[in-house]
Scaffold this active site. Structure first.
Site, PDB file in Angstrom:
ATOM      1  CB  CYS A 142     -36.552  86.960  23.387  1.00 43.27           C
ATOM      2  SG  CYS A 142     -34.841  86.544  23.788  1.00 43.27           S
ATOM      3  CB  CYS A 172     -35.420  86.422  26.840  1.00 40.84           C
ATOM      4  SG  CYS A 172     -34.375  87.371  25.719  1.00 40.84           S
ATOM      5  CG  ASP A 173     -39.357  85.670  27.694  1.00 37.28           C
ATOM      6  OD1 ASP A 173     -38.692  86.115  28.649  1.00 37.28           O
ATOM      7  OD2 ASP A 173     -39.954  86.396  26.884  1.00 37.28           O
TER       8      ASP A 173
END
Length: 318
Positions: free
Chosen positions: A133, A136-137
């Site tokens: 992701c 997300c990261d």
């Protein structure tokens, strides 16, 4: 006669927990089923930096706060594996590892899972540089101004690769074929991005490093040549499988298996609602799931009380 719940939520990720919270607040007789640990995909990341109110928070800490909050309102979380859902008349029957549960409405929050390459080092360096992701990261400090690899050739791989160029020094896009499956307009944008480098006819074979990812080995599938590329992040986009097969009645889905819903999260089966990663939507984020869970719980209550249209709104979905 066995007990009949008002609402059963299947899955205790952020969306399922939000649904359980709102069901309890509405005084619905409800339960949230979870076969593993509450949290869903959150459990597969380290720190959360994109949830309002927390500039940075450990994933498990956020889950613990969510669980504690929903339990304050009496939400039950039952540890059991739900294997099949079927509607019998007006009542849903859920087959679980502990027997059959019944409910007037179901909120499906079963999520899905990224497809894995199963290459050497992928599992060992998960959360240490390997991710599924980018949103997300990608902004995390360990990736900032560092070279990265994205594996895949579809829209998601190219779009996430372009997103990562905001944070990376360079993004190597590794794809097994000599052309991408992504739409032409996305390909054009990726090719115009000066930070994108294309590694075609190639496959990721190994990820390695000391404590964090430091390199990746990529093999050219035509020449057989193996190249070691210094990178600090490996983002894998070779597909995502929604957990929608649990519903045994005919249910409208898209070609990838994502459940189609209307704005109320209602599916083509009256009384069945789908939220989060298992339904067709633009992005897979915690905030989306929580919003979906809120909407579905409110809609499920209205369905039970007869104030939500009971004929399948999903019949008009395409």
């Amino acid at each position: 006669m066995s007990e009949i719940y008002d609402i059963i939520v299947v899955g205790a990720g952020p969306g399922g927990l939000a649904a359980g919270l709102y069901a309890s607040r509405a005084k619905m007789k409800s339960v949230v089923l979870e076969k593993e640990l509450p949290g869903g995909q959150i459990n597969k990341t380290g720190f959360i930096e994109d949830y309002p109110g927390f500039s940075s928070i450990d994933a498990r800490e956020l889950v613990d706060k969510m669980v504690a909050h929903v339990k304050e309102f009496g939400t039950q979380i039952q540890s059991t594996d739900a294997t099949a859902i079927h509607k019998n008349g007006e009542i849903f029957e859920i087959q679980t590892s502990e027997g059959v549960l019944k409910a007037k409405a179901i909120i499906l929050a079963t999520g899905g899972s990224p497809n894995y390459l199963d290459v050497k080092g992928e599992k060992e360096f998960w959360r240490k540089g390997v991710s599924y992701c980018a949103i997300c990261d990608g902004p995390l400090p360990i990736f900032r101004n560092k070279p990265m690899i994205v594996v895949g050739g579809g829209d998601a791989a190219l779009e996430e690769g372009m997103y990562l160029t905001k944070h990376a020094s360079k993004v190597h896009l590794v794809h097994r074929r000599d052309e991408f499956r992504a739409s032409p307009i996305i390909q054009d944008r990726a090719k115009e991005n000066p930070k994108m480098e294309f590694v075609l006819n190639s496959a990721l074979e190994e990820v390695g490093g000391s404590d964090l990812v430091e390199w990746a080995k990529v093999r050219n599938l035509k020449s057989g040549e193996l190249t070691t590329i210094p990178v600090n992040g490996v983002f894998i986009y070779i597909g995502f499988t929604p957990n929608s097969a649990i519903v045994k009645d005919p249910l409208k889905k898209d070609e990838l298996g994502y459940i189609l819903t209307d704005q109320n999260m209602q599916t083509s089966i009256p009384g069945l609602f789908a939220i989060g990663d298992v339904r067709q939507q633009l992005t897979k984020q915690i905030t989306n799931a929580v919003g979906d869970g809120t909407t579905a719980a409110v809609a499920a209550e209205k369905y039970i009380h007869g104030s939500l249209q009971k004929s399948p709104i999903g019949a008009g979905l395409r």
